[in-house]
Design an enzyme around this catalytic site. Sequence first.
Site, PDB file in Angstrom:
ATOM      1  N   SER A 136      -6.492   8.194   1.305  1.00  0.00           N
ATOM      2  CA  SER A 136      -6.315   7.148   1.771  1.00  0.00           C
ATOM      3  C   SER A 136      -7.334   6.135   2.277  1.00  0.00           C
ATOM      4  CB  SER A 136      -5.094   7.456   3.096  1.00  0.00           C
ATOM      5  OG  SER A 136      -5.660   7.954   4.054  1.00  0.00           O
ATOM      6  N   HIS A 149       0.428   7.878  -0.472  1.00  0.00           N
ATOM      7  CA  HIS A 149      -0.093   6.663  -1.006  1.00  0.00           C
ATOM      8  C   HIS A 149       0.196   6.429  -2.477  1.00  0.00           C
ATOM      9  CE1 HIS A 149      -2.160   4.638   2.465  1.00  0.00           C
ATOM     10  NE2 HIS A 149      -2.347   6.022   2.743  1.00  0.00           N
ATOM     11  N   LYS A 187       5.857   3.845   3.338  1.00  0.00           N
ATOM     12  CA  LYS A 187       4.794   2.801   2.656  1.00  0.00           C
ATOM     13  C   LYS A 187       5.543   1.935   1.442  1.00  0.00           C
ATOM     14  CE  LYS A 187       0.843   5.466   4.428  1.00  0.00           C
ATOM     15  NZ  LYS A 187       0.663   6.899   4.672  1.00  0.00           N
TER      16      LYS A 187
HETATM   17  C1  PLP Z   1       0.505   7.689   6.077  1.00  0.00           C
HETATM   18  C2  PLP Z   1       0.465   9.128   5.593  1.00  0.00           C
HETATM   19  C3  PLP Z   1       1.073   9.944   6.153  1.00  0.00           C
HETATM   20  C4  PLP Z   1       2.039   9.801   7.680  1.00  0.00           C
HETATM   21  O1  PLP Z   1       3.055   9.373   6.961  1.00  0.00           O
HETATM   22  P1  PLP Z   1       4.246   8.752   8.126  1.00  0.00           P
HETATM   23  O2  PLP Z   1       5.597   9.085   7.371  1.00  0.00           O
HETATM   24  O3  PLP Z   1       3.888   7.692   8.840  1.00  0.00           O
HETATM   25  O4  PLP Z   1       4.096  10.026   9.355  1.00  0.00           O
HETATM   26  C5  PLP Z   1       0.782  11.537   5.607  1.00  0.00           C
HETATM   27  N1  PLP Z   1       0.031  11.619   4.808  1.00  0.00           N
HETATM   28  C6  PLP Z   1      -0.928  10.690   3.950  1.00  0.00           C
HETATM   29  C7  PLP Z   1      -1.749  11.035   2.955  1.00  0.00           C
HETATM   30  C8  PLP Z   1      -0.636   9.392   4.482  1.00  0.00           C
HETATM   31  O5  PLP Z   1      -1.151   8.449   3.948  1.00  0.00           O
END
Ligand code: PLP
Length: 396
Positions: free
Chosen positions: A183, A211, A242
């Site tokens: 990320s 992502h 996301k």
């Molecule tokens: C954003 C993200 C998370 C967290 O996701 P949430 O649903 O907001 O808890 C976990 N792993 C990765 C790789 C992320 O980018």
Amino acid sequence: MRDAFRSELAGRLERLRADGLFRPEVEIAGPQGGVVRLADGREAINLCANNYLGLADDPRLVAAAREALTRWGYGMASVRFICGTHSVHRQLEARLAEWLGFEDAVLHPSCFDANTGLFEALLGPEDAVISDALNHASIIDGIRLCKARRLVYPNGDMAALEARLAEAADARFRLIATDGVFSMDGHIARLAEICDLAERHGALVMVDDSHGVGILGAGGRGSHEHCGVMGRIDIMTGTLGKALGGAAGGYVAASAEIVAWLRQRSRPYLFSNALPPVIAATTLAVLDIIRDGGELRARLWRNARSFREALARLGFRLLPGEHPIIPVMLGDPRHAQAMAAALGRRGVHVAAFSFPVVPKGQDRIRTQMSAAHDPATLERAVAAFAEAGRETGVIP
Ligand SMILES: *Cc1c(COP(=O)(O)O)cnc(C)c1O
């Protein structure tokens, strides 16, 4: 004692500010989008949301959510196994599993929870987890909670991964854990090589595709579709927060047995409230949009390509790649913060990332493209980058 503790914390906060490591929060006073209204009344181009498909304020989702609220109410007031499992949870789990190419899936209130509940439920002291050094904090914490041996390989280093697999050859089960997309860098994991190594060494593969899901691959299924390894991944986790609408929620997709076991033993699943049915029902509408959403994905990739090319032409140092995460490397926290502030004054909202979110010396502004950005908006953002870069001395 209480005063001493308060002044200790005040001192720590002061040092963060002095070192340029304090993260201020910008208040948004309208819906999330390509352009947002800030609490001080100004408008800003938003280049730092994970709103890849621009669905966060999509009228179709708002309508689906409104209907779901009317039909299903607001909350479940229970964890899943007591009286919190709603039909829309099961519908979404079946739909996610089928779409992603797995036998079953289980929903969580967040992907953070999905990851922290995963490893300790499945693995014990006789097992080993082999983890990429740049994995997300929730994978790192999940592995910490688990009694399996932990081996780490440098980001994307396949020779080191193979060496760790050999080191742990005596383990009962070995699980390779990786982000599908890293990320902070926007790099896509080398899943074909990882699956080859796993198969050669008899290891399992877990991918967190937060992502990737919704945007990568011809059908938007994620990094496994992009890398041509659908059916070769054992466990996939991801977020609904996301590209898939951006509200909240996460999932684990895997074999029927893994998912059934997680429902019995994953602690966030057992001890934390069920995802609100309004989110599950709205995510079903999101998956319809994504199924027919080739145009949204095409717009996202066009934006990513043109923004990347424009910043590179101006002389900014970018990390190479293709993902809509486009990091602008600035080298130290003060440059990153000065650049973010200079952009903010020009109506472009970006976030500066410094230690401990990225390694020291790799301070950056991480820009993220969205299908919600139109070409004229991105041109204004590029012009602001040119001015801010010259003002701060980042580019000549
Ligand atoms: C954003 C993200 C998370 C967290 O996701 P949430 O649903 O907001 O808890 C976990 N792993 C990765 C790789 C992320 O980018």
